[in-house]
Design a protein around this motif. Structure first.
Motif, PDB file in Angstrom:
ATOM      1  N   THR A  79     -88.511  -0.600  12.008  1.00 41.41           N
ATOM      2  CA  THR A  79     -87.207  -0.073  11.611  1.00 41.41           C
ATOM      3  C   THR A  79     -86.773   1.018  12.593  1.00 41.41           C
ATOM      4  N   LEU A  80     -85.610   0.822  13.189  1.00 37.82           N
ATOM      5  CA  LEU A  80     -85.127   1.753  14.205  1.00 37.82           C
ATOM      6  C   LEU A  80     -84.381   2.901  13.542  1.00 37.82           C
ATOM      7  N   LEU A  81     -85.003   4.066  13.531  1.00 34.19           N
ATOM      8  CA  LEU A  81     -84.420   5.244  12.896  1.00 34.19           C
ATOM      9  C   LEU A  81     -84.326   6.380  13.908  1.00 34.19           C
ATOM     10  N   ILE A  82     -83.666   6.061  15.035  1.00 33.00           N
ATOM     11  CA  ILE A  82     -83.337   7.063  16.034  1.00 33.00           C
ATOM     12  C   ILE A  82     -81.857   7.382  15.865  1.00 33.00           C
ATOM     13  N   PRO A  83     -81.355   8.412  16.537  1.00 33.62           N
ATOM     14  CA  PRO A  83     -79.919   8.737  16.391  1.00 33.62           C
ATOM     15  C   PRO A  83     -79.016   7.778  17.160  1.00 33.62           C
ATOM     16  N   GLY A  84     -79.311   6.500  17.125  1.00 36.87           N
ATOM     17  CA  GLY A  84     -78.511   5.464  17.739  1.00 36.87           C
ATOM     18  C   GLY A  84     -79.142   4.934  19.024  1.00 36.87           C
ATOM     19  N   PRO A  85     -79.154   3.582  19.196  1.00 33.06           N
ATOM     20  CA  PRO A  85     -78.621   2.583  18.261  1.00 33.06           C
ATOM     21  C   PRO A  85     -79.358   2.612  16.918  1.00 33.06           C
ATOM     22  N   ILE A  86     -78.656   2.122  15.892  1.00 33.56           N
ATOM     23  CA  ILE A  86     -79.218   2.105  14.555  1.00 33.56           C
ATOM     24  C   ILE A  86     -79.520   0.665  14.162  1.00 33.56           C
ATOM     25  N   GLU A  87     -80.046   0.489  12.947  1.00 25.89           N
ATOM     26  CA  GLU A  87     -80.228  -0.851  12.398  1.00 25.89           C
ATOM     27  C   GLU A  87     -78.852  -1.481  12.133  1.00 25.89           C
ATOM     28  N   PHE A  88     -78.755  -2.797  12.357  1.00 23.16           N
ATOM     29  CA  PHE A  88     -77.474  -3.477  12.189  1.00 23.16           C
ATOM     30  C   PHE A  88     -77.513  -4.456  11.019  1.00 23.16           C
ATOM     31  N   ASP A  89     -76.402  -4.569  10.342  1.00 24.43           N
ATOM     32  CA  ASP A  89     -76.254  -5.514   9.251  1.00 24.43           C
ATOM     33  C   ASP A  89     -76.253  -6.944   9.791  1.00 24.43           C
ATOM     34  N   ASP A  90     -76.813  -7.876   9.015  1.00 27.77           N
ATOM     35  CA  ASP A  90     -76.870  -9.274   9.445  1.00 27.77           C
ATOM     36  C   ASP A  90     -75.495  -9.824   9.804  1.00 27.77           C
ATOM     37  N   ALA A  91     -74.502  -9.500   8.990  1.00 26.52           N
ATOM     38  CA  ALA A  91     -73.165 -10.058   9.226  1.00 26.52           C
ATOM     39  C   ALA A  91     -72.577  -9.580  10.550  1.00 26.52           C
ATOM     40  N   VAL A  92     -72.879  -8.347  10.921  1.00 27.06           N
ATOM     41  CA  VAL A  92     -72.382  -7.819  12.194  1.00 27.06           C
ATOM     42  C   VAL A  92     -73.015  -8.578  13.360  1.00 27.06           C
TER      43      VAL A  92
ATOM     44  N   GLY B 172     -72.149   1.192  13.358  1.00 28.23           N
ATOM     45  CA  GLY B 172     -73.044   0.084  13.053  1.00 28.23           C
ATOM     46  C   GLY B 172     -72.813  -1.188  13.825  1.00 28.23           C
ATOM     47  N   CYS B 173     -72.396  -1.058  15.071  1.00 32.27           N
ATOM     48  CA  CYS B 173     -72.140  -2.209  15.939  1.00 32.27           C
ATOM     49  C   CYS B 173     -73.017  -2.056  17.182  1.00 32.27           C
ATOM     50  N   PRO B 174     -73.531  -3.137  17.756  1.00 32.71           N
ATOM     51  CA  PRO B 174     -74.359  -3.003  18.961  1.00 32.71           C
ATOM     52  C   PRO B 174     -73.684  -2.193  20.062  1.00 32.71           C
ATOM     53  N   ALA B 175     -74.512  -1.571  20.892  1.00 32.39           N
ATOM     54  CA  ALA B 175     -74.012  -0.714  21.967  1.00 32.39           C
ATOM     55  C   ALA B 175     -73.192  -1.518  22.960  1.00 32.39           C
ATOM     56  N   GLY B 176     -72.231  -0.843  23.591  1.00 27.05           N
ATOM     57  CA  GLY B 176     -71.433  -1.479  24.624  1.00 27.05           C
ATOM     58  C   GLY B 176     -69.948  -1.217  24.533  1.00 27.05           C
ATOM     59  N   LEU B 177     -69.511  -0.481  23.498  1.00 19.28           N
ATOM     60  CA  LEU B 177     -68.088  -0.189  23.358  1.00 19.28           C
ATOM     61  C   LEU B 177     -67.854   1.319  23.276  1.00 19.28           C
ATOM     62  N   SER B 178     -66.947   1.804  24.110  1.00 27.05           N
ATOM     63  CA  SER B 178     -66.450   3.169  24.032  1.00 27.05           C
ATOM     64  C   SER B 178     -65.203   3.141  23.155  1.00 27.05           C
ATOM     65  N   ILE B 179     -65.193   3.945  22.107  1.00 30.17           N
ATOM     66  CA  ILE B 179     -64.124   3.924  21.105  1.00 30.17           C
ATOM     67  C   ILE B 179     -63.518   5.317  21.018  1.00 30.17           C
ATOM     68  N   SER B 180     -62.210   5.417  21.041  1.00 26.71           N
ATOM     69  CA  SER B 180     -61.589   6.742  20.998  1.00 26.71           C
ATOM     70  C   SER B 180     -60.213   6.687  20.355  1.00 26.71           C
ATOM     71  N   MET B 181     -59.766   7.865  19.915  1.00 25.62           N
ATOM     72  CA  MET B 181     -58.431   8.019  19.338  1.00 25.62           C
ATOM     73  C   MET B 181     -57.817   9.286  19.921  1.00 25.62           C
ATOM     74  N   PHE B 182     -56.575   9.178  20.380  1.00 23.89           N
ATOM     75  CA  PHE B 182     -55.881  10.331  20.937  1.00 23.89           C
ATOM     76  C   PHE B 182     -54.541  10.523  20.233  1.00 23.89           C
ATOM     77  N   SER B 183     -54.172  11.774  20.057  1.00 26.20           N
ATOM     78  CA  SER B 183     -52.931  12.109  19.358  1.00 26.20           C
ATOM     79  C   SER B 183     -51.721  11.875  20.253  1.00 26.20           C
ATOM     80  N   GLY B 184     -50.555  11.879  19.628  1.00 28.21           N
ATOM     81  CA  GLY B 184     -49.322  11.775  20.400  1.00 28.21           C
ATOM     82  C   GLY B 184     -49.175  12.942  21.358  1.00 28.21           C
ATOM     83  N   ARG B 185     -49.664  14.114  20.956  1.00 32.37           N
ATOM     84  CA  ARG B 185     -49.600  15.296  21.818  1.00 32.37           C
ATOM     85  C   ARG B 185     -50.478  15.102  23.050  1.00 32.37           C
ATOM     86  N   ALA B 186     -51.666  14.517  22.857  1.00 32.98           N
ATOM     87  CA  ALA B 186     -52.546  14.249  23.991  1.00 32.98           C
ATOM     88  C   ALA B 186     -51.933  13.221  24.931  1.00 32.98           C
ATOM     89  N   MET B 187     -51.333  12.191  24.355  1.00 28.64           N
ATOM     90  CA  MET B 187     -50.719  11.158  25.192  1.00 28.64           C
ATOM     91  C   MET B 187     -49.530  11.730  25.970  1.00 28.64           C
TER      92      MET B 187
END
Length: 443
Positions: free
Chosen positions: A67-80, A259-274
């Motif tokens: 069981t992988l209990l490090i601070p990421g990657p984590i365990e993944f759900d079967d459906a994912v 909870g998704c395998p590694a490989g994606l950078s995900i971010s959100m920026f405000s209208g002020r930042a844009m």
């Protein structure tokens, strides 16, 4: 011999096949936001991709593994994981475009933003790419940035900003703590900063930085300063209310609490930042990480229009879509509460073993991981292999000042939200037994 007469118009199928050669289609430029030019006959393109190989979905069964209990990657759900076995498809096909568009819209719900000016990004890369996205687009060379130092990863963010020419001031706290609001107010009063960065959970120490009051302070003392959050180890397990707290940017990655395998950078920026990006005096100082190149692509995908700048990973996006669908099936507040409850249980068990945490203040302890000081005479290099033999994988230390003195226990996603797995109970038992095998007894 008279050469055959050239037809006035190519057959539809030939037109479809030769679309990549169309001179009106400048491939690989930031202006090519529509994959199929309007001059091409698209009548032969299927609206939905169908693979008629099987009519049943095979049941996923992960092989037996520690069981992988490090601070990421984590365990993944079967459906994912199962969703990643999607048949190969074009990144501009109607089916994938719909999936990617829904994924971007779901991210707005996860981050809790309803502002149409906010902009999500999902790029192929690790969480570190989020640092580059901030440094290359929101900060220009010579501009001042205040970095709140809480450990290894805030140090890394500072280094990245310097690479792009930012003038970085680090406000560092002792190991296991975070800068105080009065210290931050004083720093903001002494100089005008283009941005302030805070690592919501520094994975090297397990220190949780509070965001709501911090953001209110910045808006009061230095209202023009952008508030940027490294949420790699916090998004989907710690509360982040993007709009209500007035945040300008949160960068994260797929492989931790989402909870998704590694490989994606995900971010959100405000209208002020844009807007700050749009008002740059110089071009972005990156190509792949350029908002100029990616913003129209993300906007088109969310509008369910095929677009192209660089190839995304359809399989990972399918996995992210599944993970987000699971997360949003319930109110996100319940998810945050579930992680807190599990964290409280784990930290109580660690205290019962007579162990101390790197983050000593309960108000500054992360809910998705715990950094645990090793008892006198116990070495991480000896303990971690024992835990692995018992079927549990923890992480070693990473903070350079205390690297050999502690270990890290990650508790995010299905390992804490699906109690039938028994991951947490097994981990705590393994830790107790492992310490005993090395001669430790609670004093």
């Amino acid at each position: 011999m008279t050469p055959p007469k050239t037809p006035d118009a190519p057959p539809a199928r030939l037109s479809l096949i030769s679309r990549h050669l169309a001179p009106v289609y400048p491939i690989n430029t930031p202006y090519a936001v529509e994959r199929l030019p309007s001059t091409v006959d698209t009548s032969l393109l299927p609206r939905i991709q169908v693979r008629e190989i099987t009519t049943t979905t095979p049941k996923m069964s992960q092989p037996t593994h520690p069981t992988l209990l490090i601070p990421g990657p984590i365990e993944f759900d079967d459906a994912v994981l199962q969703s990643m076995s999607h048949f190969s498809e074009s990144h501009v096909s109607a089916g994938f475009v719909a999936t990617f568009g829904e994924t971007l819209s779901m991210l707005r719900k996860l981050f809790q933003t309803t502002d149409p000016a906010s902009q999500p990004f999902v790029l192929s890369g690790s969480g570190t790419l989020g640092w580059d996205l901030v440094a290359a687009n929101l900060i220009e060379a010579g501009e001042d940035v205040l970095v709140l130092g809480t450990g290894y990863f805030s140090d890394g963010f500072a280094d990245c900003l310097r690479v792009y020419g930012a003038n970085v001031t680090e406000l560092k706290a002792p190991v296991g703590t975070k800068p105080t609001l009065p210290e931050i107010e004083k720093a903001l009063s002494e100089k005008k900063y283009k941005a302030i960065t805070v690592t919501h959970v520094d994975t090297s120490t397990g220190v949780l930085s509070e965001l709501k009051n911090l953001s209110a302070l910045v808006h009061k003392v230095s209202p023009d300063t952008l508030i940027i959050v490294d949420g790699v180890c916090s998004v989907a397990c710690e509360e982040i209310d993007f709009d209500a707290w007035g945040l300008d940017g949160v960068v994260t990655a797929s492989q931790k609490a989402i909870g998704c395998p590694a490989g994606l950078s995900i971010s959100m920026f405000s209208g002020r930042a844009m807007k700050a990006f749009e008002n740059r005096k110089s071009p972005p100082s990156a190509y792949f990480a350029s908002m100029k190149n990616w913003t129209p692509i993300m906007q088109n995908y969310e509008a369910k229009k095929p677009s192209y700048f660089a190839t995304p990973s359809p399989q990972l996006v399918h996995a992210l879509h599944t993970a987000l669908s699971q997360i949003l099936a319930k109110p996100v507040a319940e998810r945050f509460a579930g992680h807190k409850a599990a964290s409280d249980k784990i930290k109580a068990a660690i205290g019962a073993l007579g162990l101390q945490q790197v983050a000593a203040n309960p108000d500054e302890q992360a809910h998705g991981m715990t950094a645990i000081y090793l008892p006198e005479g116990v070495k991480g290099a000896e303990l971690l292999p024992i835990l692995a033999k018992k079927g549990v994988v923890f992480a070693g230390g990473i903070h350079k000042e205390i690297v050999t003195k502690y270990i890290r226990f990650g508790h995010m996603g299905v390992s804490v939200l699906d109690p039938t797995r028994g991951d947490i109970e097994r981990a705590v038992k393994a830790l107790e037994e492992g310490l005993a095998e090395l001669g430790y007894t609670k004093s």
